[in-house]
Design an enzyme around this catalytic site. Structure first.
Site, PDB file in Angstrom:
ATOM      1  N   SER A 129       0.839  -1.194   0.000  1.00 52.93           N
ATOM      2  CA  SER A 129       0.000   0.000   0.000  1.00 52.93           C
ATOM      3  C   SER A 129       0.869   1.238   0.000  1.00 52.93           C
ATOM      4  CB  SER A 129      -0.931   0.011   1.222  1.00 52.93           C
ATOM      5  OG  SER A 129      -1.850   1.092   1.155  1.00 52.93           O
ATOM      6  N   ASP A 130       0.347   2.296  -0.582  1.00 53.00           N
ATOM      7  CA  ASP A 130       1.068   3.562  -0.580  1.00 53.00           C
ATOM      8  C   ASP A 130       0.052   4.692  -0.624  1.00 53.00           C
ATOM      9  OD1 ASP A 130       3.978   4.652  -0.890  1.00 53.00           O
ATOM     10  OD2 ASP A 130       2.739   5.891  -2.205  1.00 53.00           O
TER      11      ASP A 130
END
Length: 206
Positions: free
Chosen positions: A75-76
Site C-alpha cells: 500500500s502507498d
C-alpha cells in the site's frame, strides 16, 4: 470468542508502517511483516494517483518475489493540494508550514492498494478528501508538539488528535486516510481465498 483459523497461504504485509500493521490486525488474520525496500522516488511528471499505485504494486511485488506461495499486501499513499503532492514533513518547521498552507483547503489523499501472490495482482485506489479548519498558529503549534506527526503525509494524523484539524472528511473507506483501506483490502483478499470472516472459528458448539 471467535479466533482465526490457519490460512491456506501465508499472508504478508509489505510495510514497516505501524499504522498499516495496526489496521490489518483489525481483520484478525495471522500475518507477518516484511520491509519491501522499494525506492519511492517519483518519476518526472508522474501524476500522484499513478505514483501511489505504482509504489503499492512495487512493494507487493518485491516481497512476493522473495516469498513464493504467499499473498502479499502493498500500500502507498500520496497527499495532494490542488493536484500537487505533499510529502512527510520530517520536522516541526516543515510540518507547521505544511499545515498553514492547507488551511481552509481541500487536501486529497490517494491511498493505493495492491495484493500480489506472485501470479495475480489485484489493485484498488481509494480517494479521501479532507477539508481542514482555519486554525491559529498557536493551535497548530500545540497540535504538533502533542502529536509529532512528522512521519505522516500532510502532518494530519486523523486516527489521533489530527481529527481536531478537520472540518470534514469525505471517503468511501474511513480507514484509507490512515494508510490501508480495509474495505478494499477485505474485498481483494476474498478474491485470493482469504476472506477474514471465512477464517474465524467460534469454537465448539454448546
Amino acid at each position: 470468542m471467535a479466533i482465526p483459523t490457519p490460512l491456506p497461504r501465508p499472508l504478508i504485509l509489505a510495510s514497516t508502517s505501524i499504522y498499516r500493521r495496526e489496521l490489518l490486525e483489525r481483520l484478525r488474520l495471522p500475518f507477518s511483516v516484511v520491509s519491501p525496500g522499494v525506492d519511492e522516488t517519483p518519476h518526472p511528471g508522474e501524476p500522484p494517483v499513478d505514483l501511489s499505485l505504482r509504489l503499492a504494486c512495487a512493494k507487493a511485488r518485491a516481497v512476493a518475489s522473495l516469498h513464493p506461495g504467499s499473498v502479499v499486501i502493498g500500500s502507498d499513499q500520496v497527499a495532494t493540494i490542488d493536484g500537487s503532492p505533499i510529502g512527510k514533513p520530517g520536522s516541526f518547521d516543515a510540518a507547521l508550514a505544511q499545515l498553514q498552507s492547507m488551511q481552509g483547503k481541500d487536501v486529497m489523499f490517494h491511498t493505493a492498494l495492491a495484493i500480489d501472490d506472485g501470479v495475480t495482482v489485484r489493485t484498488a485506489v481509494v480517494d479521501t478528501r479532507c477539508r481542514l479548519r482555519a486554525l491559529t498558529t498557536r493551535a497548530l503549534t500545540a497540535y504538533l508538539h502533542a502529536e509529532t506527526p512528522y512521519d505522516t503525509a500532510g502532518s494530519a494524523k486523523a486516527e489521533a488528535l489530527g481529527i481536531a484539524l478537520m472540518e470534514r472528511i469525505d471517503s468511501d473507506d474511513p480507514t484509507a486516510l490512515i494508510g490501508l483501506p480495509l474495505i478494499a483490502t477485505t474485498r481483494l483478499l476474498a478474491q485470493f481465498g482469504l476472506d477474514p470472516l471465512d477464517h474465524l472459528s467460534t469454537g465448539d458448539a454448546a
